[in-house]
Write an enzyme that holds these catalytic residues in place. Structure first.
Site, PDB file in Angstrom:
ATOM      1  N   ALA A  66       0.799  -1.101   0.071  1.00 14.71           N
ATOM      2  CA  ALA A  66      -0.199  -0.058  -0.078  1.00 14.71           C
ATOM      3  C   ALA A  66       1.022   1.291   0.026  1.00 14.71           C
ATOM      4  O   ALA A  66       2.102   1.270   0.424  1.00 14.71           O
ATOM      5  CB  ALA A  66      -0.880   0.057   1.187  1.00 14.71           C
ATOM      6  N   GLY A 111       0.351  -5.051   0.854  1.00 19.07           N
ATOM      7  CA  GLY A 111      -0.816  -5.323  -0.045  1.00 19.07           C
ATOM      8  C   GLY A 111      -0.617  -6.057  -1.283  1.00 19.07           C
ATOM      9  O   GLY A 111      -1.341  -6.519  -1.786  1.00 19.07           O
ATOM     10  N   GLU A 114      -0.866  -9.479  -0.313  1.00 21.50           N
ATOM     11  CA  GLU A 114      -2.235  -9.716  -0.067  1.00 21.50           C
ATOM     12  C   GLU A 114      -3.092  -9.959  -1.464  1.00 21.50           C
ATOM     13  O   GLU A 114      -3.802 -10.829  -1.379  1.00 21.50           O
ATOM     14  CB  GLU A 114      -2.886  -8.777   0.841  1.00 21.50           C
ATOM     15  CG  GLU A 114      -2.098  -8.657   2.324  1.00 21.50           C
ATOM     16  CD  GLU A 114      -2.715  -7.502   3.116  1.00 21.50           C
ATOM     17  OE1 GLU A 114      -2.904  -7.439   4.437  1.00 21.50           O
ATOM     18  OE2 GLU A 114      -2.234  -6.507   2.647  1.00 21.50           O
ATOM     19  N   GLU A 134       4.170  -5.022   7.834  1.00 21.48           N
ATOM     20  CA  GLU A 134       3.327  -3.932   8.119  1.00 21.48           C
ATOM     21  C   GLU A 134       3.761  -3.931   9.707  1.00 21.48           C
ATOM     22  O   GLU A 134       3.783  -2.492  10.345  1.00 21.48           O
ATOM     23  CB  GLU A 134       1.854  -4.288   8.269  1.00 21.48           C
ATOM     24  CG  GLU A 134       1.153  -4.258   6.870  1.00 21.48           C
ATOM     25  CD  GLU A 134       1.350  -5.451   5.955  1.00 21.48           C
ATOM     26  OE1 GLU A 134       0.601  -5.455   4.922  1.00 21.48           O
ATOM     27  OE2 GLU A 134       2.128  -6.365   6.440  1.00 21.48           O
TER      28      GLU A 134
END
Length: 260
Positions: A66, A111, A114, A134
């Site tokens: 992200a 992300g 993911e 993260e």
């Protein structure tokens, strides 16, 4: 449809969705997630697409995560809304009727990892890197990583990756089952396309019902899953593809499936 951060194309029943923010290593900001979601909407409405490929532009990054710059000053409400938007988009990818292959061509962090886990399976280039960094930034994975990663690689491996924020290479990803195959960077898309075309050559109804049965079964007890398999197996016998596939086998010829 034109997008700023995503390149979308359809060819011979195969849709390719490419995240295209090379200056940001294809990191996911809200605009990119919205465009990715719009692409999934196009695929959902198509009667012609049989396989989907998700990848990143360039030869360095699939999706580096992200966009930290975009997230750094978010409030709790803004962070929750961004996480929910990405979660909903990735769940739509996971629930597409068509098989979805992740072609991981570099960094798949946060992300990006993911997103790859939301696909049905993953092929990686030999320079690919995977991780959930993260906790090193003071947050948890927020795009489904705490749920999908342990389901893909197992509880222990998933917890280790998330708790330590370690980044692993393509070979390690192969060893723990995060990816199915590793190829040289220059060959990755060619190999992914070979598999996509192989899937597309099969009975599309049977492939999609198989995906539905697998996904349903992974989220319920085995008795319920087997009962659902029995239902989709029976449905196949109402299709022209079943008649063609079995007829071709008996007649010793190659089947010509129509998706009907």
């Amino acid at each position: 449809m034109e997008f700023n951060n995503v390149i979308y194309k359809e060819e011979e029943g195969i849709a390719t969705v490419m995240i295209n923010r090379p200056k940001a290593l294809n990191a996911l900001n809200p605009e990119t997630v919205e465009e990715l979601n719009a692409c999934i909407g196009l695929i959902e409405k198509s009667k012609d697409i049989q396989v989907v490929i998700v990848t990143g532009s360039g030869n360095t990054s699939f999706v580096a995560g992200a966009d930290i710059v975009a997230m750094s000053n978010m409030t709790p409400i803004e962070g929750r809304l961004f996480g929910k938007m990405a979660q909903d988009t990735f769940t739509r990818i996971e629930n597409l009727p068509q098989p979805v292959i992740a072609a991981v061509n570099g960094y798949a962090l946060g992300g990006g990892c993911e997103l790859a886990c939301a696909c049905d399976f993953r092929y990686a280039s030999d320079n690919a890197k995977f991780g959930q960094p993260e906790v090193g930034l003071g947050v948890t994975p927020g795009f489904g990583g705490t749920q999908r990663l342990p389901r893909v690689v197992g509880r222990g491996q998933g917890k280790e990756m998330i708790y330590t924020a370690k980044i692993i290479d393509a070979q390690k990803a192969l060893d723990i089952g995060l990816v199915n195959e590793v190829f040289p960077q220059a060959c990755l898309m060619e190999e992914v396309m070979k598999t996509a075309k192989l899937i597309a050559s099969k009975g599309s109804i049977a492939v999609q019902l198989s995906k539905a049965a697998i996904n349903r079964g992974l989220n319920c007890d085995i008795v319920t899953g087997i009962a659902y398999e029995d239902e989709v197996f029976a449905i196949c016998f109402a299709t022209a593809d079943q008649k063609e596939g079995m007829g071709a086998f008996v007649e010793k010829r190659k089947p010509k499936f129509t998706g009907q």
